[in-house]
Write an enzyme that holds these catalytic residues in place. Sequence first.
Site, short mmCIF file in Angstrom:
data_model
loop_
_atom_site.label_atom_id
_atom_site.label_comp_id
_atom_site.label_asym_id
_atom_site.label_seq_id
_atom_site.Cartn_x
_atom_site.Cartn_y
_atom_site.Cartn_z
N ASP A 1 -1.06 2.74 -3.30
CA ASP A 1 -2.43 2.22 -3.43
C ASP A 1 -3.11 2.17 -2.05
OD1 ASP A 1 -1.06 0.07 -2.45
OD2 ASP A 1 -1.67 -1.34 -4.01
N SER A 2 -2.40 2.63 -1.01
CA SER A 2 -3.04 2.87 0.28
C SER A 2 -4.19 3.86 0.11
CB SER A 2 -2.02 3.43 1.29
OG SER A 2 -1.32 4.53 0.75
N GLU B 1 8.65 -3.24 4.36
CA GLU B 1 7.53 -2.92 5.25
C GLU B 1 7.40 -3.95 6.37
OE1 GLU B 1 3.89 -1.86 3.28
OE2 GLU B 1 2.74 -1.86 5.14
N ASP C 1 2.40 3.19 -7.20
CA ASP C 1 2.13 1.76 -7.13
C ASP C 1 1.45 1.23 -8.38
OD1 ASP C 1 3.05 0.67 -4.71
OD2 ASP C 1 1.37 1.52 -3.59
N LYS D 1 6.17 1.08 -8.56
CA LYS D 1 6.48 0.17 -7.45
C LYS D 1 5.61 -1.07 -7.57
CE LYS D 1 5.36 1.23 -2.93
NZ LYS D 1 4.44 0.13 -2.55
N GLU E 1 4.87 -5.09 -5.62
CA GLU E 1 5.05 -5.88 -4.39
C GLU E 1 5.36 -7.33 -4.72
OE1 GLU E 1 1.55 -5.52 -1.91
OE2 GLU E 1 1.59 -3.33 -1.98
O1 KIV Z 1 0.50 1.97 -0.57
C1 KIV Z 1 1.33 2.68 0.02
O2 KIV Z 1 1.07 3.80 0.42
C2 KIV Z 1 2.66 2.13 0.20
C3 KIV Z 1 3.69 2.87 1.02
C4 KIV Z 1 3.26 3.36 2.31
C5 KIV Z 1 4.94 2.10 1.15
O3 KIV Z 1 2.95 1.09 -0.32
#
Ligand code: KIV
Length: 264
Positions: free
Chosen positions: A45-46, A182, A84, A113, A115
């Site tokens: 989600d970056s 992280e 994510d 994924k 968090e």
């Molecule tokens: O959102 C993301 O890109 C991430 C990874 C870099 C671990 O969580």
Amino acid sequence: MKPVTLTTLREMKQRGEKIACLTAYDASFAAALDAAGVDLIMVGDSLGMVVQGHDSTLPVTLADMIYHTRCVRRGSQRAFIVTDLPFMSYASSAQALGNAARLMQEGGAHMVKLEGGAWLADTVHELTQRGMPVCAHLGLLPQSVHQLGGYRVQGRDVSSAQTLLSDARALEQAGAGLLVLECVPDTLAQQITQALKLPVIGIGAGAHCDGQVLVLHDVLGLTPKPPKFSKNFLHDAADIPSAARAYVSAVKAGEFPAPEHSFQ
Ligand code: KIV
């Protein structure tokens, strides 16, 4: 090319072969990373920051994640794809089940994924019981940036380090198949990596993790103020495919991250 699976990644940990991961958000980059030998592609989600231009990951929606995962799946033949679950899309187990199913069924993700620590153990159990593999994410949690008071290194004092280790154990016990760590000190990441059977993928977590991940835009020098733990691999490369290959070989050889990319 034989597709990478969770079993492949577990075997890599067992034989000490480093796992090379990068983020990608579209088919062209996914194909380039795949061809460069990236084992695992994270549809992170970056993308809210590097693709959509937001100042955090919070505005990203489930529909965004499904769209970008679908694009990445079309470009990739070999890499294992982890997507994510975005902010507040797994606040309850029931919500997580429905949304993870959509990421896998409509997007084509191989794993989802999320968090957070031990409070997610029941959700991880419910997901994995139903055949949806889970990557946990501990340490700096970008979706909790406002709760954490900024993007800071986590686990620096004894009590928060112990909590991270016990969270990691609880999530593995609940069924998590991978863990992203992280921004945690090098020695803590090493301790957690050694304590777990599942592969641990570090970002700003030192050289002792089982694998490394970076945000693609950092690797390609597109981030105006890149984080200390990242490296611009395009700087010394002729083109993007060469930069991706250089990243993969540096991770596999244990040359990245170097001490200057790590926290003590
Ligand atoms: O959102 C993301 O890109 C991430 C990874 C870099 C671990 O969580």
